[in-house]
Design a protein around this motif. Structure first.
Motif, PDB file in Angstrom:
ATOM      1  N   ILE A 135       0.818  -1.218   0.000  1.00  0.00           N
ATOM      2  CA  ILE A 135       0.000   0.000   0.000  1.00  0.00           C
ATOM      3  C   ILE A 135       0.855   1.273   0.000  1.00  0.00           C
ATOM      4  N   PRO A 136       2.045   1.287   0.631  1.00  0.00           N
ATOM      5  CA  PRO A 136       2.882   2.484   0.498  1.00  0.00           C
ATOM      6  C   PRO A 136       3.185   2.845  -0.956  1.00  0.00           C
ATOM      7  N   MET A 137       3.285   1.838  -1.832  1.00  0.00           N
ATOM      8  CA  MET A 137       3.551   2.118  -3.243  1.00  0.00           C
ATOM      9  C   MET A 137       2.335   2.750  -3.913  1.00  0.00           C
ATOM     10  N   VAL A 138       1.143   2.290  -3.551  1.00  0.00           N
ATOM     11  CA  VAL A 138      -0.082   2.895  -4.083  1.00  0.00           C
ATOM     12  C   VAL A 138      -0.180   4.346  -3.615  1.00  0.00           C
ATOM     13  N   ALA A 139       0.097   4.557  -2.340  1.00  0.00           N
ATOM     14  CA  ALA A 139       0.047   5.911  -1.784  1.00  0.00           C
ATOM     15  C   ALA A 139       1.085   6.818  -2.441  1.00  0.00           C
ATOM     16  N   ALA A 140       2.233   6.249  -2.797  1.00  0.00           N
ATOM     17  CA  ALA A 140       3.277   7.040  -3.449  1.00  0.00           C
ATOM     18  C   ALA A 140       2.799   7.548  -4.803  1.00  0.00           C
ATOM     19  N   VAL A 141       2.087   6.707  -5.550  1.00  0.00           N
ATOM     20  CA  VAL A 141       1.541   7.149  -6.837  1.00  0.00           C
ATOM     21  C   VAL A 141       0.434   8.177  -6.602  1.00  0.00           C
ATOM     22  N   SER A 142      -0.375   7.945  -5.566  1.00  0.00           N
ATOM     23  CA  SER A 142      -1.487   8.861  -5.265  1.00  0.00           C
ATOM     24  C   SER A 142      -1.013  10.268  -4.929  1.00  0.00           C
ATOM     25  N   ARG A 143       0.214  10.391  -4.438  1.00  0.00           N
ATOM     26  CA  ARG A 143       0.744  11.714  -4.137  1.00  0.00           C
ATOM     27  C   ARG A 143       0.992  12.539  -5.402  1.00  0.00           C
ATOM     28  N   VAL A 144       1.054  11.831  -6.537  1.00  0.00           N
ATOM     29  CA  VAL A 144       1.359  12.499  -7.803  1.00  0.00           C
ATOM     30  C   VAL A 144       0.139  12.597  -8.711  1.00  0.00           C
ATOM     31  N   ALA A 145      -0.678  11.535  -8.720  1.00  0.00           N
ATOM     32  CA  ALA A 145      -1.816  11.502  -9.641  1.00  0.00           C
ATOM     33  C   ALA A 145      -2.979  10.747  -9.020  1.00  0.00           C
ATOM     34  N   LYS A 146      -4.176  11.050  -9.451  1.00  0.00           N
ATOM     35  CA  LYS A 146      -5.358  10.339  -8.969  1.00  0.00           C
ATOM     36  C   LYS A 146      -5.286   8.881  -9.408  1.00  0.00           C
ATOM     37  N   VAL A 147      -5.437   7.964  -8.440  1.00  0.00           N
ATOM     38  CA  VAL A 147      -5.368   6.528  -8.720  1.00  0.00           C
ATOM     39  C   VAL A 147      -6.780   5.983  -8.885  1.00  0.00           C
ATOM     40  N   HIS A 148      -7.026   5.432 -10.059  1.00  0.00           N
ATOM     41  CA  HIS A 148      -8.333   4.835 -10.328  1.00  0.00           C
ATOM     42  C   HIS A 148      -8.429   3.425  -9.732  1.00  0.00           C
ATOM     43  N   TYR A 149      -7.382   2.646  -9.922  1.00  0.00           N
ATOM     44  CA  TYR A 149      -7.423   1.224  -9.559  1.00  0.00           C
ATOM     45  C   TYR A 149      -6.030   0.772  -9.128  1.00  0.00           C
ATOM     46  N   ALA A 150      -5.992  -0.052  -8.095  1.00  0.00           N
ATOM     47  CA  ALA A 150      -4.723  -0.628  -7.649  1.00  0.00           C
ATOM     48  C   ALA A 150      -4.941  -2.091  -7.296  1.00  0.00           C
ATOM     49  N   GLU A 151      -4.048  -2.930  -7.774  1.00  0.00           N
ATOM     50  CA  GLU A 151      -4.116  -4.370  -7.507  1.00  0.00           C
ATOM     51  C   GLU A 151      -2.777  -4.832  -6.969  1.00  0.00           C
ATOM     52  N   ILE A 152      -2.821  -5.576  -5.862  1.00  0.00           N
ATOM     53  CA  ILE A 152      -1.567  -6.060  -5.284  1.00  0.00           C
ATOM     54  C   ILE A 152      -1.587  -7.585  -5.237  1.00  0.00           C
ATOM     55  N   VAL A 153      -0.419  -8.169  -5.468  1.00  0.00           N
ATOM     56  CA  VAL A 153      -0.249  -9.612  -5.364  1.00  0.00           C
ATOM     57  C   VAL A 153       0.904  -9.867  -4.403  1.00  0.00           C
ATOM     58  N   ALA A 154       0.603 -10.496  -3.262  1.00  0.00           N
ATOM     59  CA  ALA A 154       1.618 -10.801  -2.257  1.00  0.00           C
ATOM     60  C   ALA A 154       1.921 -12.295  -2.323  1.00  0.00           C
ATOM     61  N   SER A 155       3.170 -12.630  -2.580  1.00  0.00           N
ATOM     62  CA  SER A 155       3.591 -14.032  -2.658  1.00  0.00           C
ATOM     63  C   SER A 155       4.533 -14.325  -1.497  1.00  0.00           C
ATOM     64  N   ILE A 156       4.137 -15.271  -0.664  1.00  0.00           N
ATOM     65  CA  ILE A 156       4.947 -15.605   0.507  1.00  0.00           C
ATOM     66  C   ILE A 156       5.217 -17.101   0.551  1.00  0.00           C
ATOM     67  N   SER A 157       6.253 -17.490   1.269  1.00  0.00           N
ATOM     68  CA  SER A 157       6.565 -18.904   1.436  1.00  0.00           C
ATOM     69  C   SER A 157       5.497 -19.586   2.287  1.00  0.00           C
ATOM     70  N   SER A 158       5.108 -20.784   1.882  1.00  0.00           N
ATOM     71  CA  SER A 158       4.134 -21.539   2.673  1.00  0.00           C
ATOM     72  C   SER A 158       4.626 -21.743   4.103  1.00  0.00           C
ATOM     73  N   LYS A 159       5.947 -21.882   4.250  1.00  0.00           N
ATOM     74  CA  LYS A 159       6.504 -22.128   5.580  1.00  0.00           C
ATOM     75  C   LYS A 159       6.364 -20.922   6.500  1.00  0.00           C
ATOM     76  N   SER A 160       6.160 -19.743   5.930  1.00  0.00           N
ATOM     77  CA  SER A 160       6.020 -18.547   6.767  1.00  0.00           C
ATOM     78  C   SER A 160       4.554 -18.223   7.023  1.00  0.00           C
TER      79      SER A 160
END
Length: 318
Positions: A135-160
């Motif tokens: 979300i900090p990356m989405v907010a970083a773009v929002s500081r410059v331009a209006k954000v219509h849509y943001a999609e994030i994909v978080a990939s983590i190890s099953s062991k964690s």
């Protein structure tokens, strides 16, 4: 004399135990008061006891009965979204500051790099590991331009991904989506989590796609670079995996965004990785490290406020 406030952690699993080590090693204003669980054989409870921390395996009721509870100012809840609701009711009745590491989202969302100093609620929610990273990356773009849509994909190890994480997958996606909109500034958000069973375990990787109004690419890059530094202040292993990528979606070739319809603008793609500090968890578990690091940062801020206002119950320590 350095005035510190005592804290308790509910949930002696991976997240709770890692948070305990961070508090004991790195915190400026916090000291461990108690570790709380429900399983007498818990490794986290055993580790806390060996370190001289008061423990109970009787849950929230056990915490209330501990002698140290009268000195507890802040409680971190690292259990589950369902359990947190009951915990919060009890703790609020005792005027204890609550920091929520579950996706329960009872209190306002807090991501230190975005709104740490702006919030002052009695219950603060740390969103999710994916939310803290992306979300900090989405907010970083929002500081410059209006954000219509943001999609994030978080990939983590099953062991964690422990039992708590797996039990909260639905809450993870919904809480992260909501925070993308509320903190990230997107009109519409979407969150996806992937548990990767690869061996050896893979480090946390995150992808952020943002569709915004057309803006200067250099300004967006600069805003993202600044935000990365802000997150690195409390999560040193947070970094861009590669250069930020841009694509222009022309008005005559719009894309369909569910809930928004046909849209055009600038697509910004950000690729991240998060390496853990390995205080207790392995370094590949950046998803857990960013949560505990954010929570401790929030706890330190709340402790500083309580000390400054003279309402801290903890005792002075050298």
């Amino acid at each position: 004399m350095n005035h510190k406030v005592k804290v308790a952690i509910i949930g002696p699993g991976n997240i709770g135990t890692d948070l305990m080590f961070k508090v004991m090693r790195n915190s400026k204003h916090l000291e461990m008061g108690a570790m709380v669980g429900v399983d007498p054989t818990s490794d986290g409870l055993a580790r806390a006891a060996r370190l001289g921390v008061a423990t109970t395996a009787d849950g929230i009721e056990g915490l209330l009965k501990l002698e140290v509870f009268k000195d507890i100012d802040i409680v971190f809840d690292a259990t589950s979204a369902g359990a947190h609701k009951a915990h919060n009711e009890v703790l609020q009745a005792h005027s204890v500051q609550v920091i929520d590491l579950t996706p329960a989202a009872i209190g306002p969302y807090v991501i230190p790099a975005i709104n740490l100093e702006a919030e002052n609620a009695t219950n603060m929610n740390m969103v999710t590991c994916g939310g803290q990273a992306t979300i900090p990356m989405v907010a970083a773009v929002s500081r410059v331009a209006k954000v219509h849509y943001a999609e994030i994909v978080a990939s983590i190890s099953s062991k964690s991904a422990g039992p708590g994480t797996r039990a909260n997958i639905d809450e993870f996606t919904e809480t992260t989506r909501s925070a993308i909109e509320k903190l990230g500034g997107a009109s519409r958000g979407k969150a996806i989590i992937i548990l990767n069973p690869a061996e050896p375990p893979l480090i946390m990787r995150d992808t952020v796609f943002v569709l915004s109004e057309i803006a200067e690419r250099e300004a967006i890059e600069a805003s993202i670079a600044k935000m990365v530094l802000d997150v690195q202040a409390y999560v040193p292993g947070y970094r861009l995996k590669q250069k930020v990528q841009f694509d222009t979606i022309p008005a005559d070739q719009p894309i369909n965004v569910p809930g928004l319809g046909l849209m055009h603008g600038l697509k910004t793609s950000v690729f991240l990785e998060v390496e853990g500090a390995a205080h207790y968890l392995p370094s590949y578990a950046g998803n857990l490290d960013i949560m505990t690091s954010a929570a401790m940062t929030c706890g330190d801020m709340m402790a500083r406020r309580r000390i400054a206002s003279g309402i801290a119950r903890g005792k002075e320590t050298v």
